[in-house]
Design a protein around this motif. Sequence first.
Motif, PDB file in Angstrom:
ATOM      1  N   GLU A 113      65.311  42.314  24.279  1.00 32.08           N
ATOM      2  CA  GLU A 113      66.732  42.664  24.232  1.00 32.08           C
ATOM      3  C   GLU A 113      66.997  43.717  23.153  1.00 32.08           C
ATOM      4  N   GLU A 114      66.342  43.555  22.005  1.00 31.95           N
ATOM      5  CA  GLU A 114      66.535  44.541  20.927  1.00 31.95           C
ATOM      6  C   GLU A 114      66.059  45.926  21.368  1.00 31.95           C
ATOM      7  N   ALA A 118      68.384  49.297  21.973  1.00 26.50           N
ATOM      8  CA  ALA A 118      68.112  50.568  21.272  1.00 26.50           C
ATOM      9  C   ALA A 118      68.063  51.737  22.263  1.00 26.50           C
ATOM     10  N   LEU A 119      67.504  51.488  23.433  1.00 25.83           N
ATOM     11  CA  LEU A 119      67.441  52.542  24.457  1.00 25.83           C
ATOM     12  C   LEU A 119      68.842  52.875  24.959  1.00 25.83           C
ATOM     13  N   HIS A 120      69.580  51.842  25.333  1.00 24.36           N
ATOM     14  CA  HIS A 120      70.879  52.066  25.961  1.00 24.36           C
ATOM     15  C   HIS A 120      71.895  52.667  24.994  1.00 24.36           C
ATOM     16  N   ARG A 315      68.214  37.728  35.741  1.00 22.88           N
ATOM     17  CA  ARG A 315      67.692  37.208  34.467  1.00 22.88           C
ATOM     18  C   ARG A 315      68.296  35.838  34.158  1.00 22.88           C
ATOM     19  N   ASP A 316      69.604  35.710  34.403  1.00 30.15           N
ATOM     20  CA  ASP A 316      70.254  34.416  34.152  1.00 30.15           C
ATOM     21  C   ASP A 316      69.660  33.325  35.034  1.00 30.15           C
ATOM     22  N   ALA A 317      69.452  33.670  36.318  1.00 37.16           N
ATOM     23  CA  ALA A 317      68.911  32.669  37.249  1.00 37.16           C
ATOM     24  C   ALA A 317      67.493  32.280  36.839  1.00 37.16           C
TER      25      ALA A 317
END
Length: 332
Positions: A113-114, A118-120, A315-317
């Motif tokens: 996630e980090e 950083a990309l987005h 991802r949540d599922a």
Amino acid sequence: MYTTELKERNQAVQGLSLEREDPERLAAFEARVAADDFIEPKDWMPEAYRKTLIRQISQHAHSESVGMLPEGNWITRAPNLRRKAILLAKVQDEGGHGLYLYAAAETLGITREEMIEALHSGRAKYSTIFNYPTLTWADIGAIGWLVDGAAIMNQVPLQRTSYGPYARAMVRICKEESFHQRQGYEIMMTLANGTDAQKRMAQDALDRWWWPSLMMFGPPDENSPNTAQSVRWRIKRETNDELRQKFVDVTVPQADALGLVVPDPKLKWNEERGHYDFGDIDWDEFYAVVRGEGPVAKERMTARVKAWEDGKWVRDAAAAHAEKRGMRIAAE
Ligand SMILES: [Fe+2]
Ligand SMILES: [Fe+2]
């Protein structure tokens, strides 16, 4: 793919905080690296080494992931079923390369996630080459031939890079890259031996992709703070200019075989050096694209962010499923 230009930005990090490291541990670490031993995730390493690798591997992962976009644009427009199947497999490979590399970076203590954040947010960079548009089908040939070809030149030495998980990811990635290069060359061969219009399309793609491909090796050695440290740590094993020259020497005869002309009037075999001489690269263009001014830089980031948001339910599922399974196993 595509890491050399990004390494340049990492050099500053390496100067950090070495004097704060325990000299005995540091000496033992450096001796292992010098002996071509691999460093593994649980081994002690200097903080600057860890930080440099996190940046380099995550930027490499971002490049693989963003690299799916220019070619992904052509999957629905591939000229026949065979080409479509090959292109699908190739783009999927690039997604897989991104995943191996994100996983390798995670072993250094950063989360997925980090890295994505950083990309987005534009803090992390990816290779400049993917900020150029794919205008015709011949661009798909030129990308495989030139961009994946340049990636191979960059990546083969990384199979012996000092960090074990990165080096092992590169072994597998390099095998797939060589298939990518050949499928691109085969597209170029078909076009170059086709109708006049097809041949013109192939030449036009070479004209547009040649110089950005040479830029993939990063700035010239004289402007590249290629610290002794980076070489000593076996993070970098060959210089930008050495790799660029290798690429030119291998690629020019391939263009000749296609009957296409490399768009460089200064290109000439130098008998004495045993290499091709070639013209000056437009470094202003390179730095502009690095700054985010590439022709389709905005579109690329918008597409990545949208893919991330659209994929949230998956991802949540997956997380909910893993949790449920974990509870079931615990109950048993
Ligand atoms: Fe790749
Ligand atoms: Fe590739």
